[in-house]
Structures are given as structure tokens and as C-alpha cells.
Write an enzyme that holds these catalytic residues in place. Sequence first.
Site, PDB file in Angstrom:
ATOM      1  N   GLU A 188      45.728  55.143  39.878  1.00  0.00           N
ATOM      2  CA  GLU A 188      44.423  54.569  39.534  1.00  0.00           C
ATOM      3  C   GLU A 188      44.507  53.055  39.375  1.00  0.00           C
ATOM      4  O   GLU A 188      43.587  52.332  39.736  1.00  0.00           O
ATOM      5  CB  GLU A 188      43.868  55.211  38.261  1.00  0.00           C
ATOM      6  CG  GLU A 188      43.416  56.662  38.461  1.00  0.00           C
ATOM      7  CD  GLU A 188      42.307  56.817  39.494  1.00  0.00           C
ATOM      8  OE1 GLU A 188      41.576  55.847  39.756  1.00  0.00           O
ATOM      9  OE2 GLU A 188      42.182  57.927  40.064  1.00  0.00           O
TER      10      GLU A 188
ATOM     11  N   TYR B 172      37.256  53.164  32.845  1.00  0.00           N
ATOM     12  CA  TYR B 172      37.358  53.945  34.074  1.00  0.00           C
ATOM     13  C   TYR B 172      38.718  54.656  34.153  1.00  0.00           C
ATOM     14  O   TYR B 172      38.797  55.861  34.396  1.00  0.00           O
ATOM     15  CB  TYR B 172      37.169  53.059  35.320  1.00  0.00           C
ATOM     16  CG  TYR B 172      37.624  53.779  36.560  1.00  0.00           C
ATOM     17  CD1 TYR B 172      36.810  54.746  37.152  1.00  0.00           C
ATOM     18  CD2 TYR B 172      38.898  53.571  37.099  1.00  0.00           C
ATOM     19  CE1 TYR B 172      37.239  55.477  38.248  1.00  0.00           C
ATOM     20  CE2 TYR B 172      39.338  54.293  38.191  1.00  0.00           C
ATOM     21  CZ  TYR B 172      38.503  55.241  38.766  1.00  0.00           C
ATOM     22  OH  TYR B 172      38.941  55.966  39.838  1.00  0.00           O
TER      23      TYR B 172
ATOM     24  N   ASP C 146      33.410  54.043  38.334  1.00  0.00           N
ATOM     25  CA  ASP C 146      33.702  52.736  38.934  1.00  0.00           C
ATOM     26  C   ASP C 146      32.544  52.385  39.877  1.00  0.00           C
ATOM     27  O   ASP C 146      31.505  53.049  39.875  1.00  0.00           O
ATOM     28  CB  ASP C 146      35.056  52.775  39.665  1.00  0.00           C
ATOM     29  CG  ASP C 146      35.028  53.716  40.864  1.00  0.00           C
ATOM     30  OD1 ASP C 146      34.011  54.423  41.071  1.00  0.00           O
ATOM     31  OD2 ASP C 146      36.030  53.742  41.612  1.00  0.00           O
TER      32      ASP C 146
END
Length: 399
Positions: free
Chosen positions: A40, A123, A141
Site C-alpha cells: 500500500e 487510507y 483514496d
Amino acid sequence: MERQEVNEFFSTELLAWYRQIKRDLPWRMNRDPYRVWVSEIMLQQTRVDTVIPYYNTFMNKFPTVKALAEAPETEVLKCWEGLGYYSRARNLQAGAREVTERYDGIVPDDKASVAGLKGVGPYTTGAIMSIAFNRPEPAVDGNVMRVLSRYFCLEDDIAKPSTRVSIEKLAASLIPEGAAGDFNQALMELGALVCTPKSPGCLPSCPVMEHCTARLEGKEHELPVKTKAKPPRPEFRAAAIVAGSGEHAGKVLVRQRPATGLLAQMWELPHLLLPKDKAGWLAEHAPKEQGELAAMIGQMLEEDTGLLIRPRSWFTDADHIFSHIHWKMRFYLADLGEASGMLEEVASAAEYAGIAAEAASEYNVTDKLASHYRWIGLEDMETLPFPNLFLRILKQYWE
Ligand code: SF4
């Protein structure tokens, strides 16, 4: 159809679609929270295709939180070289050190603890909690905001924090029971593959097109609403590729950036920010006319390194755009202390720059270098991390 049914349709269809088509990506091999976390962070501002080889190398080199925590920062930055936004790598390592110290190297199944790690925003917290632990947390996002703005025809500006908060609430309400990880990834996948920024592929490929409000109202190209960020501020910089001599023959002079700030700890060719009244030169003057500029670089390097640097000729111009700054750079080839090429021009310009031309001849070339400078050969490029811009220029130079 009632709103509740429209919502359920969205969640059910999207999840079923994802489970059929999901891409076989290396971070989807298992649900190890560390693997999810690394992926991520790498995927922020970066395309999947670009991330895959970096991710594989990174996980081979640092397979566990502890391995990352214990690695020298230079090695971590070297693995990140070319991906950009290097503070991500530093924060990731700082987070790994926190996990090692506080949680014995195991990413905790606890939202507040994950959210408190360095470099982990809302996020990433949502992504780790949902994908690794299947907790019903939204992971919103830009992709997800675009998809939901379109499906629900939301016209609020997605650049505003308040819009993000309301979309997070909406996304949380859509998560089907027991399927948070897959659902969040399905939303991201739809945004990445189908509901793309410029050409949403509503027909025939979108699994939720039947009830997508933007499509039904013909607004899929107008949404989401997003106010434009200010363009990056231009900075004009002059750099030198200084060729070594004697025991440093075949090498070039590089320096390490400070421990904090932009591109912290990365290596670069020495360069200086031009004063505002000189900045226009790069745009207005051909490289060869810029003896004064060359003199300024020589002076700056001499003050910083104790070496007499003689810019010799123009090498190339290059740009690098950060999120808030646009570097416009001119590179000169330079030698140590010997007259050639631009020297006469440099000498006359030196007066303007406040350097007595005759004083120049009194400088001696020494080996005394400030500690953040180093002479490197091509082989050192394997170990020192450079930002893309300098990597490109140095490769061009060695070639
Ligand atoms: S129908 Fe079109 S605009 Fe709506 S979610 Fe699908 S791709 Fe996006």
C-alpha cells in the site's frame, strides 16, 4: 429502486465481479499485514506495473518487519531508488522499527495502533485493517472517491477534507458483512481498471453500470469535481559533473543530502539554487553564454568542498517535478583546477560574482572534502541511492 437496494446492488455486484477477475498480484499471495502494508505504501502515487518489480525485490531483501527495521537506511533507499517520494521508504522503515520495539515485530490487529505508525494515514490504516484482518474499515483514496462520486453522483469537491470524511462514511456503510478486504480491493480494482479518470469504461465492462447515477445522467466525464492544486513552484538550479583527477581519475564528485527534508539522505550531483534575479537565464540564455553561472557553481563548490572547480562546458538540461516544486536544472561538465573551455569566461565572470580572478590561481586542489562529499566510480552506483534525475544524468555521463 430504493436507495438501500441501489447500495446493495453496488456492493453485491462489485464483490462478485472482483472475485471473478481479480489480478494475480504479488501482494495478494497471502494476507500477511506486513506485505499489505509495504504494497500500500509503494502503490501511493505509483502505478501497479511499476510497483511489481520493486515490491518483489523489496520483499526478497526485507521479508519481515524485523529485517526491515534492522537494515541500514541506505539499503532501504537503494531498493526504493527510482520509485520516488522517498519519505515513504524512510517512514516505512521508521514504522517497522516501531512495530519491532512495541509489538515484537508483529503488526497489531488494532486500528489505533496501526494508525499511529509513522507514515500510515487513514487510507493505509483502512487498507491494512480490511485486507489483512478483514475488519470493516473503509480505505478511501482518489480512486475510490472517483468511483463513489460517479456511482452516487456526488458533486462535492473531492479535494476538500470534509468530502473525504463523508465518502469514508459512505464507503464504510457499503462494506458487505465478512468481506471487507475483498470489497475494498474491489473498489480499488474498479477505479484502476474500469472507472478510470479520463475514460470510464461504463459499457460494456462495468459491473455496476446499471444503477450508476453519473452514467444514467451522462455525467461520468464531469465527475468527480476536484479543484486543481497549485502548479509546482519553479526552481532554477545549476549543477556540476566534476571529473576527478590523480587518484580520483575516472570518478565524479557527488554529495549526500541532509538527514531531513526533500530527498533526505539521498545522493546527488552538487548543484545550487539560482537567486531569483539569475533564474531567468536558464530560459533566456544558451548554455554557452553562461560564464557567470558557471563561475557561481565553481564558487559554491569551492566554498563547500575546498576544491577549485572549473566548469568546462554545458552537458545537458533536465527537469524534475516534485509535488510542490519543479526543478529546472542545467548541468555543466567541470574539472579540477585546470584551465580549459569556459575558463576565460569564468574568470571574467568571477569578478562579477565577487571572486577576484587572480585569487583563483592561488587555490590549490586538495583532497580535503566536506564529509558529505564523495568521489564515486560507476561501481558505486550499485550501492548509493540516487533520485531518478541524477541517476539518469550519471548514467548518460558514464555512457
Ligand atoms: S458506470 Fe461508468 S462511471 Fe459508473 S461506476 Fe461504472 S465505469 Fe464508473
